[in-house]
Motif scaffolding. Structure first.
Motif, PDB file in Angstrom:
ATOM      1  N   THR A  88      27.445 -17.727 -10.836  1.00  0.00           N
ATOM      2  CA  THR A  88      27.754 -18.940 -11.708  1.00  0.00           C
ATOM      3  C   THR A  88      26.877 -18.690 -13.001  1.00  0.00           C
ATOM      4  O   THR A  88      25.524 -18.572 -13.021  1.00  0.00           O
ATOM      5  CB  THR A  88      27.867 -20.173 -11.091  1.00  0.00           C
ATOM      6  OG1 THR A  88      28.615 -20.031  -9.918  1.00  0.00           O
ATOM      7  CG2 THR A  88      27.902 -21.229 -11.767  1.00  0.00           C
ATOM      8  N   LYS A  89      27.664 -19.026 -14.181  1.00  0.00           N
ATOM      9  CA  LYS A  89      26.781 -18.786 -15.393  1.00  0.00           C
ATOM     10  C   LYS A  89      27.096 -20.405 -15.878  1.00  0.00           C
ATOM     11  O   LYS A  89      28.152 -20.801 -16.367  1.00  0.00           O
ATOM     12  CB  LYS A  89      27.556 -17.954 -16.654  1.00  0.00           C
ATOM     13  CG  LYS A  89      27.412 -16.548 -16.234  1.00  0.00           C
ATOM     14  CD  LYS A  89      26.269 -15.933 -16.391  1.00  0.00           C
ATOM     15  CE  LYS A  89      26.076 -14.545 -16.191  1.00  0.00           C
ATOM     16  NZ  LYS A  89      24.734 -14.207 -16.284  1.00  0.00           N
ATOM     17  N   GLU A  90      25.630 -20.967 -15.914  1.00  0.00           N
ATOM     18  CA  GLU A  90      25.773 -22.451 -16.519  1.00  0.00           C
ATOM     19  C   GLU A  90      26.003 -22.472 -17.974  1.00  0.00           C
ATOM     20  O   GLU A  90      25.109 -21.372 -18.692  1.00  0.00           O
ATOM     21  CB  GLU A  90      24.605 -23.075 -15.986  1.00  0.00           C
ATOM     22  CG  GLU A  90      24.372 -23.424 -14.581  1.00  0.00           C
ATOM     23  CD  GLU A  90      25.780 -24.295 -14.017  1.00  0.00           C
ATOM     24  OE1 GLU A  90      26.100 -25.181 -14.843  1.00  0.00           O
ATOM     25  OE2 GLU A  90      26.081 -24.125 -12.956  1.00  0.00           O
ATOM     26  N   PRO A  91      26.568 -23.378 -18.575  1.00  0.00           N
ATOM     27  CA  PRO A  91      26.633 -23.342 -19.986  1.00  0.00           C
ATOM     28  C   PRO A  91      25.374 -23.706 -20.515  1.00  0.00           C
ATOM     29  O   PRO A  91      24.462 -24.232 -19.836  1.00  0.00           O
ATOM     30  CB  PRO A  91      27.650 -24.530 -20.541  1.00  0.00           C
ATOM     31  CG  PRO A  91      27.568 -25.255 -19.287  1.00  0.00           C
ATOM     32  CD  PRO A  91      27.329 -24.553 -18.035  1.00  0.00           C
ATOM     33  N   PRO A  92      25.050 -23.248 -21.873  1.00  0.00           N
ATOM     34  CA  PRO A  92      23.689 -23.661 -22.462  1.00  0.00           C
ATOM     35  C   PRO A  92      23.627 -25.196 -22.630  1.00  0.00           C
ATOM     36  O   PRO A  92      24.844 -26.013 -22.886  1.00  0.00           O
ATOM     37  CB  PRO A  92      23.807 -23.017 -23.980  1.00  0.00           C
ATOM     38  CG  PRO A  92      24.845 -22.328 -23.901  1.00  0.00           C
ATOM     39  CD  PRO A  92      25.850 -22.559 -22.681  1.00  0.00           C
ATOM     40  N   ALA A  93      22.292 -25.604 -22.639  1.00  0.00           N
ATOM     41  CA  ALA A  93      22.115 -27.153 -22.796  1.00  0.00           C
ATOM     42  C   ALA A  93      22.462 -27.566 -24.261  1.00  0.00           C
ATOM     43  O   ALA A  93      22.364 -26.722 -25.011  1.00  0.00           O
ATOM     44  CB  ALA A  93      20.716 -27.660 -22.219  1.00  0.00           C
ATOM     45  N   GLY A  94      22.719 -28.942 -24.229  1.00  0.00           N
ATOM     46  CA  GLY A  94      23.013 -29.336 -25.733  1.00  0.00           C
ATOM     47  C   GLY A  94      24.377 -29.554 -25.942  1.00  0.00           C
ATOM     48  O   GLY A  94      25.305 -28.901 -25.409  1.00  0.00           O
ATOM     49  N   ASP A  95      24.683 -30.259 -27.114  1.00  0.00           N
ATOM     50  CA  ASP A  95      26.128 -30.317 -27.388  1.00  0.00           C
ATOM     51  C   ASP A  95      26.312 -29.315 -28.660  1.00  0.00           C
ATOM     52  O   ASP A  95      25.416 -28.799 -29.288  1.00  0.00           O
ATOM     53  CB  ASP A  95      26.241 -31.819 -28.122  1.00  0.00           C
ATOM     54  CG  ASP A  95      26.040 -32.914 -27.161  1.00  0.00           C
ATOM     55  OD1 ASP A  95      26.506 -32.644 -26.025  1.00  0.00           O
ATOM     56  OD2 ASP A  95      25.983 -33.936 -27.603  1.00  0.00           O
ATOM     57  N   GLU A  96      27.806 -29.061 -28.479  1.00  0.00           N
ATOM     58  CA  GLU A  96      27.992 -28.005 -29.335  1.00  0.00           C
ATOM     59  C   GLU A  96      29.534 -28.595 -30.008  1.00  0.00           C
ATOM     60  O   GLU A  96      30.184 -29.071 -29.576  1.00  0.00           O
ATOM     61  CB  GLU A  96      28.538 -26.757 -28.842  1.00  0.00           C
ATOM     62  CG  GLU A  96      28.986 -25.603 -29.726  1.00  0.00           C
ATOM     63  CD  GLU A  96      29.266 -24.529 -29.021  1.00  0.00           C
ATOM     64  OE1 GLU A  96      30.370 -23.566 -29.549  1.00  0.00           O
ATOM     65  OE2 GLU A  96      28.914 -24.106 -28.004  1.00  0.00           O
ATOM     66  N   PRO A  97      29.119 -28.718 -31.615  1.00  0.00           N
ATOM     67  CA  PRO A  97      30.474 -29.306 -32.135  1.00  0.00           C
ATOM     68  C   PRO A  97      31.790 -28.387 -32.141  1.00  0.00           C
ATOM     69  O   PRO A  97      31.433 -27.098 -32.221  1.00  0.00           O
ATOM     70  CB  PRO A  97      29.794 -29.645 -33.615  1.00  0.00           C
ATOM     71  CG  PRO A  97      29.044 -28.652 -33.904  1.00  0.00           C
ATOM     72  CD  PRO A  97      28.255 -28.466 -32.364  1.00  0.00           C
ATOM     73  N   ARG A  98      32.894 -28.836 -31.834  1.00  0.00           N
ATOM     74  CA  ARG A  98      34.298 -28.307 -31.997  1.00  0.00           C
ATOM     75  C   ARG A  98      34.323 -27.734 -33.376  1.00  0.00           C
ATOM     76  O   ARG A  98      34.210 -28.400 -34.330  1.00  0.00           O
ATOM     77  CB  ARG A  98      35.103 -29.023 -31.655  1.00  0.00           C
ATOM     78  CG  ARG A  98      36.638 -28.341 -31.618  1.00  0.00           C
ATOM     79  CD  ARG A  98      37.611 -28.959 -31.078  1.00  0.00           C
ATOM     80  NE  ARG A  98      37.446 -28.840 -29.398  1.00  0.00           N
ATOM     81  CZ  ARG A  98      38.311 -29.616 -28.639  1.00  0.00           C
ATOM     82  NH1 ARG A  98      39.493 -29.917 -28.890  1.00  0.00           N
ATOM     83  NH2 ARG A  98      38.048 -29.424 -27.418  1.00  0.00           N
TER      84      ARG A  98
END
Length: 103
Positions: A88-98
């Motif tokens: 499993t690859k967890e997404p990087p932390a933090g928000d990412e704007p679309r």
């Protein structure tokens, strides 16, 4: 309206040979210069030229661009449970704007 996207944790898909009798090729198509390349499917063929011809007939008569890529050169990740022993690859932390809307 928020333009934030929830990131998904994905599992790496098995890399076993899915085409035991001939090479498998992943097919990517861009309908026109304004559109991104999109994966449209896969074909089985002995070489890239044969894969291109088959992919053209199946997926891309009118597309501007068609790419074929050896399936064994593509690493696949999915949010679905396909096997118990996947990584499993967890997404990087933090928000990412679309920054792009996919259709």
């Amino acid at each position: 309206m928020s333009n934030r996207v929830e990131r998904a944790a994905r599992n790496r898909v098995d890399v076993e040979n899915r085409a035991p009798t001939s090479r498998e090729w992943e097919v990517f198509v861009r309908k026109d210069i304004e559109q991104p390349l999109q994966h449209v499917g896969s074909v089985r063929a002995p070489d890239s030229d044969a894969a291109y011809e088959l992919a053209t007939k199946l997926f891309a008569w009118f597309a501007d661009d068609l790419w074929v890529c050896p399936a064994d050169a593509v690493t696949r990740y999915t949010t679905h449970d396909l096997a118990d022993d996947t990584e499993t690859k967890e997404p990087p932390a933090g928000d990412e704007p679309r920054n792009r809307e996919w259709s």
